[in-house]
Design a protein around this motif. Structure first.
Motif, PDB file in Angstrom:
ATOM      1  N   SER A   1       0.805  -1.221   0.000  1.00  0.00           N
ATOM      2  CA  SER A   1       0.000   0.000   0.000  1.00  0.00           C
ATOM      3  C   SER A   1       0.836   1.268   0.000  1.00  0.00           C
ATOM      4  O   SER A   1       0.328   2.348  -0.312  1.00  0.00           O
ATOM      5  N   HIS A   2       2.128   1.152   0.334  1.00  0.00           N
ATOM      6  CA  HIS A   2       2.964   2.349   0.475  1.00  0.00           C
ATOM      7  C   HIS A   2       3.734   2.706  -0.789  1.00  0.00           C
ATOM      8  O   HIS A   2       4.394   3.741  -0.833  1.00  0.00           O
ATOM      9  N   LEU A   3       3.664   1.872  -1.816  1.00  0.00           N
ATOM     10  CA  LEU A   3       4.470   2.110  -3.008  1.00  0.00           C
ATOM     11  C   LEU A   3       3.991   3.347  -3.758  1.00  0.00           C
ATOM     12  O   LEU A   3       2.803   3.662  -3.790  1.00  0.00           O
ATOM     13  N   GLN A   4       4.949   4.021  -4.376  1.00  0.00           N
ATOM     14  CA  GLN A   4       4.648   5.162  -5.228  1.00  0.00           C
ATOM     15  C   GLN A   4       5.176   4.881  -6.630  1.00  0.00           C
ATOM     16  O   GLN A   4       5.965   3.959  -6.835  1.00  0.00           O
ATOM     17  N   ALA A   5       4.767   5.689  -7.581  1.00  0.00           N
ATOM     18  CA  ALA A   5       5.106   5.435  -8.983  1.00  0.00           C
ATOM     19  C   ALA A   5       6.604   5.369  -9.219  1.00  0.00           C
ATOM     20  O   ALA A   5       7.077   4.562 -10.024  1.00  0.00           O
ATOM     21  N   GLN A   6       7.375   6.209  -8.518  1.00  0.00           N
ATOM     22  CA  GLN A   6       8.822   6.210  -8.737  1.00  0.00           C
ATOM     23  C   GLN A   6       9.499   4.937  -8.235  1.00  0.00           C
ATOM     24  O   GLN A   6      10.651   4.672  -8.554  1.00  0.00           O
ATOM     25  N   ASP A   7       8.783   4.129  -7.455  1.00  0.00           N
ATOM     26  CA  ASP A   7       9.332   2.867  -6.946  1.00  0.00           C
ATOM     27  C   ASP A   7       9.195   1.731  -7.948  1.00  0.00           C
ATOM     28  O   ASP A   7       9.775   0.659  -7.752  1.00  0.00           O
ATOM     29  N   ILE A   8       8.424   1.938  -9.000  1.00  0.00           N
ATOM     30  CA  ILE A   8       7.958   0.837  -9.845  1.00  0.00           C
ATOM     31  C   ILE A   8       8.901   0.556 -11.011  1.00  0.00           C
ATOM     32  O   ILE A   8       9.316   1.459 -11.727  1.00  0.00           O
ATOM     33  N   ASP A   9       9.212  -0.737 -11.202  1.00  0.00           N
ATOM     34  CA  ASP A   9      10.015  -1.186 -12.340  1.00  0.00           C
ATOM     35  C   ASP A   9       9.289  -2.225 -13.190  1.00  0.00           C
ATOM     36  O   ASP A   9       9.767  -2.576 -14.263  1.00  0.00           O
ATOM     37  N   LEU A  10       8.176  -2.733 -12.704  1.00  0.00           N
ATOM     38  CA  LEU A  10       7.413  -3.756 -13.420  1.00  0.00           C
ATOM     39  C   LEU A  10       5.939  -3.408 -13.325  1.00  0.00           C
ATOM     40  O   LEU A  10       5.406  -3.229 -12.228  1.00  0.00           O
ATOM     41  N   ILE A  11       5.283  -3.304 -14.484  1.00  0.00           N
ATOM     42  CA  ILE A  11       3.868  -2.953 -14.539  1.00  0.00           C
ATOM     43  C   ILE A  11       3.125  -4.070 -15.258  1.00  0.00           C
ATOM     44  O   ILE A  11       3.480  -4.441 -16.380  1.00  0.00           O
TER      45      ILE A  11
END
Length: 318
Positions: free
Chosen positions: A186-196
């Motif tokens: 629940s705490h993730l933000q867009a800049q944390d993401i490497d896989l969509i």
């Protein structure tokens, strides 16, 4: 024991001692050298900032596409006409938005599959695309039984812009539907993401996913393609392997964003297994004919005709 005596005030200056005049000149030379050295270091630093990004990686060459669209083609199963339809659709979309296509031939990866199902070929294909385009930022895998139906939509505005991705991320929901006890963070933000990736009503849907160039992406693809997973005989091969990985390895889950299915993965009306609100509607960016190549009652080549003709008709209107 003898000790060295301290110099006496009236000690004679040795013949080879430097005169105060020479020492003063030497200090001036050293000062000048120091200033020159600092200047050279400053120039080097400024040049390094020009040629390198703040992360220490080589700067992106001018003209490098931000997105690479990866499509794996099985030329042994489908006609040239069918493949040309897919290629033409991809090339038009990429040209509009400054992207580039990477068309991979499934046969090129068969020797590395070790008798695993051929559908595993998607993983080394994406890895191959990353190696071939080391400066591109995003790699969008879209399987060959798909069309871009709304070519005016860019991937940035549809998905990749941080604000847009933030609005789409499904947080604190089961990773694998319908009731996995492992949920997205629940705490993730867009800049944390490497896989969509999105899900249908049963699994993570690997026919449409995005990875961001970097160490994590390389690790993830190599991990996913590990012989242990390829040899495990999962019922749905690479799909169930990915289901397992994201549930049991928080390192991967911590870089994962789940998004609504229709964003880049809408299923055709003939495809079973779509999530709630996962079936294609007019205006959606992508349409996938999921399962048309595995269901003996269906034909990918027949199913693509009305969608391809609609896409081509809309092109003529522009």
């Amino acid at each position: 024991m003898q000790f060295a005596l301290p110099p006496r005030k009236n000690a004679h200056i040795l013949p080879y001692a430097r005169s105060p005049r020479i020492s003063f000149q030497r200090r001036k030379q050293l000062k000048a050298a120091a200033i020159l050295g600092f200047g050279l270091l400053l120039v080097f630093f400024l040049l390094s900032q020009f040629f390198y990004t703040s992360t220490g990686t080589a700067a992106v060459p001018i003209g490098t596409p931000s997105v690479v669209i990866v499509t794996v083609l099985d030329r042994t199963l489908f006609s040239n006409d069918y493949i040309q339809k897919i290629v033409k659709n991809r090339e038009d979309y990429a040209k509009r938005h400054g992207y580039v296509n990477f068309f991979a031939n499934l046969s090129d990866y068969e020797s590395s599959l070790d008798n695993a199902p051929r559908s595993w070929g998607v993983v080394p294909a994406v890895r191959h695309a990353m190696a071939s385009h080391p400066h591109s930022k995003y790699f969008f895998h879209l399987d060959a039984h798909s069309l871009f139906m709304n070519p005016t939509k860019s991937l940035e505005s549809t998905l990749l812009d941080n604000r847009r991705l933030e609005s789409l991320m499904r947080k604190d929901v089961p990773v694998v539907p319908p009731d996995s006890i492992i949920k997205t963070f629940s705490h993730l933000q867009a800049q944390d993401i490497d896989l969509i990736v999105s899900t249908d009503n049963e699994d993570l849907s690997v026919g449409s996913f995005v990875v961001r160039q970097g160490e994590f992406a390389r690790f993830f693809l190599d991990f996913w393609f590990d012989p242990l997973y390829r040899g495990y005989n999962f019922a749905k091969a690479e799909i169930h392997a990915l289901d397992h990985i994201v549930q049991w390895h928080p390192t991967v889950l911590a870089r994962l964003a789940l998004i609504p299915q229709r964003v880049v993965n809408a299923y055709s009306k003939d495809s079973s297994g779509a999530a709630v609100d996962g079936t294609y509607k007019d205006g959606d960016l992508v349409l996938r004919m999921f399962g048309c190549d595995t269901d003996p009652k269906r034909s990918c080549e027949k199913e693509i005709e009305p969608y391809y003709n609609l896409w081509a008709k809309n092109l003529k209107k522009e």
